[in-house]
Design an enzyme around this catalytic site. Structure first.
Site, PDB file in Angstrom:
ATOM      1  N   PRO A  10     -12.790  34.114  41.508  1.00 57.14           N
ATOM      2  CA  PRO A  10     -13.708  34.994  41.083  1.00 57.14           C
ATOM      3  C   PRO A  10     -14.172  35.410  39.699  1.00 57.14           C
ATOM      4  O   PRO A  10     -13.340  35.105  38.687  1.00 57.14           O
ATOM      5  CB  PRO A  10     -12.969  36.259  41.430  1.00 57.14           C
ATOM      6  N   ASN A  11     -15.176  35.852  39.408  1.00 55.02           N
ATOM      7  CA  ASN A  11     -15.860  35.917  38.110  1.00 55.02           C
ATOM      8  C   ASN A  11     -16.209  34.925  37.273  1.00 55.02           C
ATOM      9  O   ASN A  11     -16.893  34.981  36.133  1.00 55.02           O
ATOM     10  CB  ASN A  11     -15.289  37.095  37.439  1.00 55.02           C
ATOM     11  N   ARG A  18     -20.565  36.772  28.908  1.00 59.07           N
ATOM     12  CA  ARG A  18     -19.814  37.655  28.203  1.00 59.07           C
ATOM     13  C   ARG A  18     -18.614  37.102  27.678  1.00 59.07           C
ATOM     14  O   ARG A  18     -18.183  36.068  28.337  1.00 59.07           O
ATOM     15  CB  ARG A  18     -19.594  38.921  28.945  1.00 59.07           C
ATOM     16  N   TYR A  23     -13.767  32.843  26.722  1.00 65.39           N
ATOM     17  CA  TYR A  23     -14.020  31.983  27.874  1.00 65.39           C
ATOM     18  C   TYR A  23     -14.905  30.791  27.354  1.00 65.39           C
ATOM     19  O   TYR A  23     -15.273  29.876  27.871  1.00 65.39           O
ATOM     20  CB  TYR A  23     -14.626  32.736  29.060  1.00 65.39           C
ATOM     21  N   ASN A  74      -8.891  26.640  39.438  1.00 59.98           N
ATOM     22  CA  ASN A  74      -8.918  27.903  38.457  1.00 59.98           C
ATOM     23  C   ASN A  74      -9.280  29.338  39.371  1.00 59.98           C
ATOM     24  O   ASN A  74     -10.358  29.495  39.824  1.00 59.98           O
ATOM     25  CB  ASN A  74     -10.141  28.016  37.355  1.00 59.98           C
ATOM     26  N   ALA A  77      -8.476  35.867  38.571  1.00 61.03           N
ATOM     27  CA  ALA A  77      -7.652  36.777  38.714  1.00 61.03           C
ATOM     28  C   ALA A  77      -6.745  36.823  40.075  1.00 61.03           C
ATOM     29  O   ALA A  77      -5.665  37.398  40.170  1.00 61.03           O
ATOM     30  CB  ALA A  77      -8.247  38.051  38.676  1.00 61.03           C
ATOM     31  N   HIS A  80      -2.939  35.791  39.725  1.00 65.65           N
ATOM     32  CA  HIS A  80      -1.859  36.701  39.457  1.00 65.65           C
ATOM     33  C   HIS A  80      -1.457  37.541  40.708  1.00 65.65           C
ATOM     34  O   HIS A  80      -0.105  38.168  40.292  1.00 65.65           O
ATOM     35  CB  HIS A  80      -2.220  37.914  38.464  1.00 65.65           C
ATOM     36  N   ASP A  87       0.142  30.436  49.598  1.00 64.12           N
ATOM     37  CA  ASP A  87       0.529  29.747  50.883  1.00 64.12           C
ATOM     38  C   ASP A  87      -0.423  28.758  51.388  1.00 64.12           C
ATOM     39  O   ASP A  87      -0.026  27.662  51.983  1.00 64.12           O
ATOM     40  CB  ASP A  87       0.714  30.898  52.074  1.00 64.12           C
ATOM     41  N   GLU A  98      -3.311  23.815  38.596  1.00 63.30           N
ATOM     42  CA  GLU A  98      -3.863  25.271  38.109  1.00 63.30           C
ATOM     43  C   GLU A  98      -4.516  24.993  36.724  1.00 63.30           C
ATOM     44  O   GLU A  98      -3.715  24.525  35.918  1.00 63.30           O
ATOM     45  CB  GLU A  98      -2.649  26.196  38.241  1.00 63.30           C
ATOM     46  N   HIS A 100      -6.647  27.276  33.550  1.00 62.55           N
ATOM     47  CA  HIS A 100      -7.049  28.394  33.141  1.00 62.55           C
ATOM     48  C   HIS A 100      -7.802  28.097  31.774  1.00 62.55           C
ATOM     49  O   HIS A 100      -7.027  27.318  30.936  1.00 62.55           O
ATOM     50  CB  HIS A 100      -5.775  29.517  32.853  1.00 62.55           C
ATOM     51  N   ILE A 101      -8.901  28.816  31.611  1.00 66.03           N
ATOM     52  CA  ILE A 101      -9.728  28.528  30.216  1.00 66.03           C
ATOM     53  C   ILE A 101      -8.916  28.962  29.279  1.00 66.03           C
ATOM     54  O   ILE A 101      -8.771  28.465  27.960  1.00 66.03           O
ATOM     55  CB  ILE A 101     -11.127  28.946  30.421  1.00 66.03           C
ATOM     56  N   SER A 102      -8.328  30.481  29.165  1.00 72.03           N
ATOM     57  CA  SER A 102      -7.841  31.075  28.214  1.00 72.03           C
ATOM     58  C   SER A 102      -6.250  30.862  28.459  1.00 72.03           C
ATOM     59  O   SER A 102      -5.771  30.183  29.391  1.00 72.03           O
ATOM     60  CB  SER A 102      -8.069  32.599  28.515  1.00 72.03           C
ATOM     61  N   ARG A 107      -2.130  36.756  26.727  1.00 73.24           N
ATOM     62  CA  ARG A 107      -3.033  37.789  27.014  1.00 73.24           C
ATOM     63  C   ARG A 107      -2.356  38.932  27.348  1.00 73.24           C
ATOM     64  O   ARG A 107      -1.276  39.063  27.338  1.00 73.24           O
ATOM     65  CB  ARG A 107      -4.396  37.435  27.697  1.00 73.24           C
ATOM     66  N   ARG A 111      -1.407  39.047  33.191  1.00 72.96           N
ATOM     67  CA  ARG A 111      -1.964  37.756  33.362  1.00 72.96           C
ATOM     68  C   ARG A 111      -0.810  36.686  33.115  1.00 72.96           C
ATOM     69  O   ARG A 111      -1.199  35.488  33.106  1.00 72.96           O
ATOM     70  CB  ARG A 111      -2.987  37.551  32.220  1.00 72.96           C
TER      71      ARG A 111
HETATM   72  O1  CA2 Z   1      -8.705  31.942  31.561  1.00 76.12           O
HETATM   73  C1  CA2 Z   1      -8.915  31.809  32.742  1.00 76.12           C
HETATM   74  O2  CA2 Z   1      -9.616  30.890  33.183  1.00 76.12           O
HETATM   75  C2  CA2 Z   1      -8.681  32.927  33.921  1.00 76.12           C
HETATM   76  O3  CA2 Z   1      -8.415  32.519  35.239  1.00 76.12           O
HETATM   77  C3  CA2 Z   1     -10.236  33.610  34.003  1.00 76.12           C
HETATM   78  C4  CA2 Z   1     -10.036  34.890  34.794  1.00 76.12           C
HETATM   79  C5  CA2 Z   1      -9.038  35.640  34.798  1.00 76.12           C
HETATM   80  O4  CA2 Z   1      -9.121  36.828  35.572  1.00 76.12           O
HETATM   81  C6  CA2 Z   1      -7.656  34.962  34.484  1.00 76.12           C
HETATM   82  O5  CA2 Z   1      -6.450  35.834  34.043  1.00 76.12           O
HETATM   83  C7  CA2 Z   1      -7.623  33.990  33.506  1.00 76.12           C
HETATM   84  C8  CA2 Z   1     -11.361  35.558  34.719  1.00 76.12           C
HETATM   85  C9  CA2 Z   1     -12.581  34.795  34.822  1.00 76.12           C
HETATM   86  C10 CA2 Z   1     -13.878  35.121  33.934  1.00 76.12           C
HETATM   87  O6  CA2 Z   1     -14.269  36.437  33.792  1.00 76.12           O
HETATM   88  C11 CA2 Z   1     -15.323  36.558  32.832  1.00 76.12           C
HETATM   89  C12 CA2 Z   1     -15.369  37.999  32.426  1.00 76.12           C
HETATM   90  C13 CA2 Z   1     -16.364  38.037  31.597  1.00 76.12           C
HETATM   91  C14 CA2 Z   1     -17.340  37.021  31.278  1.00 76.12           C
HETATM   92  C15 CA2 Z   1     -17.287  36.215  31.786  1.00 76.12           C
HETATM   93  C16 CA2 Z   1     -16.314  35.761  32.698  1.00 76.12           C
END
Ligand code: CA2
Length: 142
Positions: A10-11, A18, A23, A74, A77, A80, A87, A98, A100-102, A107, A111
């Site tokens: 997701p996302n 942004r 990221y 990846n 969210a 978490h 499963d 697994e 994660h970019i960040s 954080r 997270r």
């Molecule tokens: O660091 C990562 O790759 C995460 O998996 C990215 C997720 C976050 O919920 C995890 O805790 C760590 C978020 C995906 C991207 O969210 C964005 C938010 C704003 C702009 C662009 C992407």
């Protein structure tokens, strides 16, 4: 030739739009193109998918067992709190790495914990999009 499935949750389709400080500036399409080329350069192939829906990710993990030799995941969210994804990973006999970019550990507190880490073959966090390439190399090294 090894086949690798790269799944973004997701996302992650919002990358590049942004929060470039967290990221990076690249959008998901350009990251996926680079990963497909990277896999080919390393004698493998990569298929990339993204979904904002937990059920899609569950289905892809289940189906991957017959088609792929490893998964780079990846889970966004879902990492978490999704026991369902945990499963699903535990139910397949191919390695899931697994990514994660960040650096999730540096954080917000929520997270820091990954419910999928105990069933993943390994976790890479905080190395930016390079983490996906390192995960591919880890699968190829198996
Ligand atoms: O660091 C990562 O790759 C995460 O998996 C990215 C997720 C976050 O919920 C995890 O805790 C760590 C978020 C995906 C991207 O969210 C964005 C938010 C704003 C702009 C662009 C992407």
């Amino acid at each position: 030739m090894k086949r690798i499935l790269v799944v973004n949750g997701p996302n992650l389709n919002r990358l590049g739009k942004r929060e470039p400080g967290i990221y990076g500036k690249n959008d998901l399409t350009s990251i996926e193109e680079r990963l497909i080329a990277f896999a080919e350069e390393n004698g493998a192939s990569a298929v990339c998918r993204q979904s904002n829906h937990e059920g899609d990710i569950l289905d892809w993990i289940h189906e991957a067992e017959d088609e792929f030799q490893g998964i780079v995941l990846n889970a966004g969210a879902f990492t978490h709190y999704s026991y369902a994804i945990r499963d699903a990973i535990a139910s397949v006999n191919i390695p899931v790495i697994e990514v994660h970019i960040s650096n999730i550990h540096a954080r917000e507190e929520f997270r820091h914990h990954s419910v999928i880490a105990p069933v993943a073959a390994g976790q890479i966090a905080g190395l930016g999009v390079k983490g996906y390439e390192l995960a591919i190399l880890a699968i190829l090294g198996e």
